[in-house]
Scaffold this active site. Structure first.
Site, PDB file in Angstrom:
ATOM      1  NE  ARG A   4       2.397  -8.690  -2.344  1.00 55.26           N
ATOM      2  CZ  ARG A   4       3.463  -7.880  -2.245  1.00 55.26           C
ATOM      3  NH1 ARG A   4       4.676  -8.368  -2.247  1.00 55.26           N
ATOM      4  NH2 ARG A   4       3.297  -6.569  -2.125  1.00 55.26           N
ATOM      5  CE1 TYR A   5      -1.930 -11.872  -1.471  1.00 57.08           C
ATOM      6  CE2 TYR A   5      -1.538  -9.534  -1.834  1.00 57.08           C
ATOM      7  CZ  TYR A   5      -1.415 -10.660  -1.047  1.00 57.08           C
ATOM      8  OH  TYR A   5      -0.779 -10.581   0.168  1.00 57.08           O
ATOM      9  NE  ARG A  35      -5.558  -7.847  -2.882  1.00 57.53           N
ATOM     10  CZ  ARG A  35      -5.782  -9.151  -2.672  1.00 57.53           C
ATOM     11  NH1 ARG A  35      -6.476  -9.861  -3.536  1.00 57.53           N
ATOM     12  NH2 ARG A  35      -5.284  -9.736  -1.611  1.00 57.53           N
ATOM     13  CB  CYS A  48       5.705  10.189   2.520  1.00 55.67           C
ATOM     14  SG  CYS A  48       5.663   8.551   1.822  1.00 55.67           S
ATOM     15  CB  CYS A  80       6.271   6.366   8.978  1.00 57.82           C
ATOM     16  SG  CYS A  80       4.798   7.153   8.310  1.00 57.82           S
ATOM     17  CB  CYS A 110       8.556   3.573   5.998  1.00 61.60           C
ATOM     18  SG  CYS A 110       7.911   3.217   4.361  1.00 61.60           S
ATOM     19  NE  ARG A 167       5.838  -0.892  -0.983  1.00 59.01           N
ATOM     20  CZ  ARG A 167       4.514  -0.860  -0.938  1.00 59.01           C
ATOM     21  NH1 ARG A 167       3.884   0.263  -0.730  1.00 59.01           N
ATOM     22  NH2 ARG A 167       3.839  -1.965  -1.086  1.00 59.01           N
ATOM     23  CG  ASP A 177       6.228  -5.968   6.425  1.00 61.41           C
ATOM     24  OD1 ASP A 177       5.649  -7.046   6.582  1.00 61.41           O
ATOM     25  OD2 ASP A 177       5.674  -4.955   5.949  1.00 61.41           O
ATOM     26  CG  ASP A 181       2.680  -8.597   3.264  1.00 63.46           C
ATOM     27  OD1 ASP A 181       2.727  -9.518   2.433  1.00 63.46           O
ATOM     28  OD2 ASP A 181       2.119  -7.513   3.070  1.00 63.46           O
ATOM     29  CE  LYS A 226      -1.518  -7.381   3.246  1.00 66.21           C
ATOM     30  NZ  LYS A 226      -1.438  -7.359   1.758  1.00 66.21           N
TER      31      LYS A 226
HETATM   32  S1  SF4 Z   1       4.508   4.234   5.974  1.00 69.84           S
HETATM   33 FE1  SF4 Z   1       6.087   4.719   4.432  1.00 69.84          FE
HETATM   34  S2  SF4 Z   1       4.941   5.004   2.526  1.00 69.84           S
HETATM   35 FE2  SF4 Z   1       3.462   5.146   4.209  1.00 69.84          FE
HETATM   36  S3  SF4 Z   1       3.330   7.354   4.684  1.00 69.84           S
HETATM   37 FE3  SF4 Z   1       4.848   6.453   6.067  1.00 69.84          FE
HETATM   38  S4  SF4 Z   1       6.823   6.766   5.014  1.00 69.84           S
HETATM   39 FE4  SF4 Z   1       5.212   7.036   3.496  1.00 69.84          FE
END
Ligand code: SF4
Length: 345
Positions: A102-103, A106, A115, A119, A122, A124, A287, A324, A331
């Site tokens: 994206r940049y 990097r 994971c 979370c 999340c 993603r 997001d 973002d 960002k």
């Molecule tokens: S935010 Fe998403 S990618 Fe990061 S540890 Fe939590 S579940 Fe996993």
């Protein structure tokens, strides 16, 4: 798992095998009235809570911030029209599988989508919630080739998922291959393992990190503490091992309703972080990912919180408040400029 198998595993692997992964297991901690609906929630994004995080949750408080982070809620089934599967356009900026560019300087490399703790907020979750196997050997070769063909890239960011849930041998292989690319100076690892699974920071892992960094080729870890209560004794020990070995650590986290949308909570979090030698780096506006609207707070409130911090706590403890943008535009900073030193002697 029987004790014979446990003997072959390291402590962190035993803990991974003991995560709460089903509603029946979760019910041993908290009554679940809406189990059928929650089944739909965890079909969309897996449930996993590590034993370490379970210890820190106050299950007697229905609004406990640490519980909100990891216990699925029916609200995850609500989608609003502006929410997107891929809110920041990772896919749009993916020239090859498992890599986002994206940049200019990097790239993000998705080393795994697994994971230790999933979370609930999340961004993603369209990837991490699936049993996605991550890159295979031929994908890794293509990533390596891409880096060799793009010498403008001097920073490789291993992300996911959580790269530190990989085995030591896999982590070492990533570091070895990235270090073999002449243009790569900085290797960065995005991980929540120091928060959810601090036992993963083993002596062997530290030795691997030491092998692949030197005075001009550092390893950065960007970790993800959301709340001051996530910084317990085991977490402090894990961070100390990393910092003492020479790993540079930053913290980024989203602003989350009911978890950390309070100036006192943020101030405590950031002060605790700088005390353990972790620099607060980014506070993210959440997001526009699908099914996380119940965690989102307005940007104006976020700016008020940042104003409340400025001049109240030491400048080295204040992160930048970032948004973002969708469609891979990158960002932008939301924080207003710091007031002058004269205004804050
Ligand atoms: S935010 Fe998403 S990618 Fe990061 S540890 Fe939590 S579940 Fe996993």
């Amino acid at each position: 798992m029987d004790s014979f198998l446990y003997m072959a595993l390291e402590q962190w692997q035993v803990e991974l095998s003991q995560c709460v992964r089903s509603l029946d297991q979760l019910e041993q901690y908290i009554p679940l009235e809406n189990k059928e609906r929650l089944r739909a929630v965890i079909a969309n994004m897996r449930l996993s809570i590590t034993p370490h995080s379970l210890k820190l949750i106050n299950f007697n408080d229905p609004s406990d911030p640490l519980m909100l982070i990891c216990v699925p809620q029916e609200a995850e089934l609500k989608f609003s029209p502006e929410e997107l599967e891929d809110p920041i356009g990772d896919q749009l900026k993916s020239p090859i599988p498992f890599l986002t560019h994206r940049y200019p300087d990097r790239v993000l490399i998705y080393a795994t989508f697994f994971c230790s703790l999933f979370c609930r907020f999340c961004f993603r979750k369209y990837k991490t919630g699936e049993a996605n196997p991550g890159p295979r050997p031929d994908d890794i070769t293509k990533i390596e080739q891409y880096l060799l063909e793009h010498p403008e890239v001097d920073e490789a960011i291993l992300t996911g998922g959580d790269p530190l849930t990989l085995l030591d041998t896999q982590i070492e292989e990533w570091l070895r291959r990235l270090r073999a690319v002449p243009s790569i100076n900085r290797i960065r690892i995005h991980t929540r393992v120091p928060v959810n699974l601090p036992s993963r920071i083993t002596d062997n892992l530290i030795e691997i990190f030491k092998k692949y960094m030197n005075a001009t080729h550092p390893i950065y870890i960007v970790t993800h503490f959301n709340h001051p209560r996530e910084i317990a004794g085991e977490n402090i020990e894990a961070i100390a091992k990393l910092v003492n070995a020479g790993v540079v650590i930053r913290n980024q986290h989203p602003l989350l309703k009911g978890v950390n949308d309070d100036a006192k909570v943020l101030a405590e979090l950031y002060k605790k972080l700088v005390n353990i030698r972790v620099a607060p780096y980014y506070l993210h506006q959440l997001d526009q990912a699908k099914g996380i609207g119940h965690f989102r707070i307005p940007i104006e409130h976020g700016i008020e919180l940042m104003r409340a911090l400025q001049g109240t706590i030491t400048g080295i403890a204040i992160p930048r408040y970032m948004l973002d943008q969708p469609n891979g535009q990158g960002k932008i900073q939301l924080t207003e400029p710091q007031k002058s030193a004269a205004e804050h002697p």
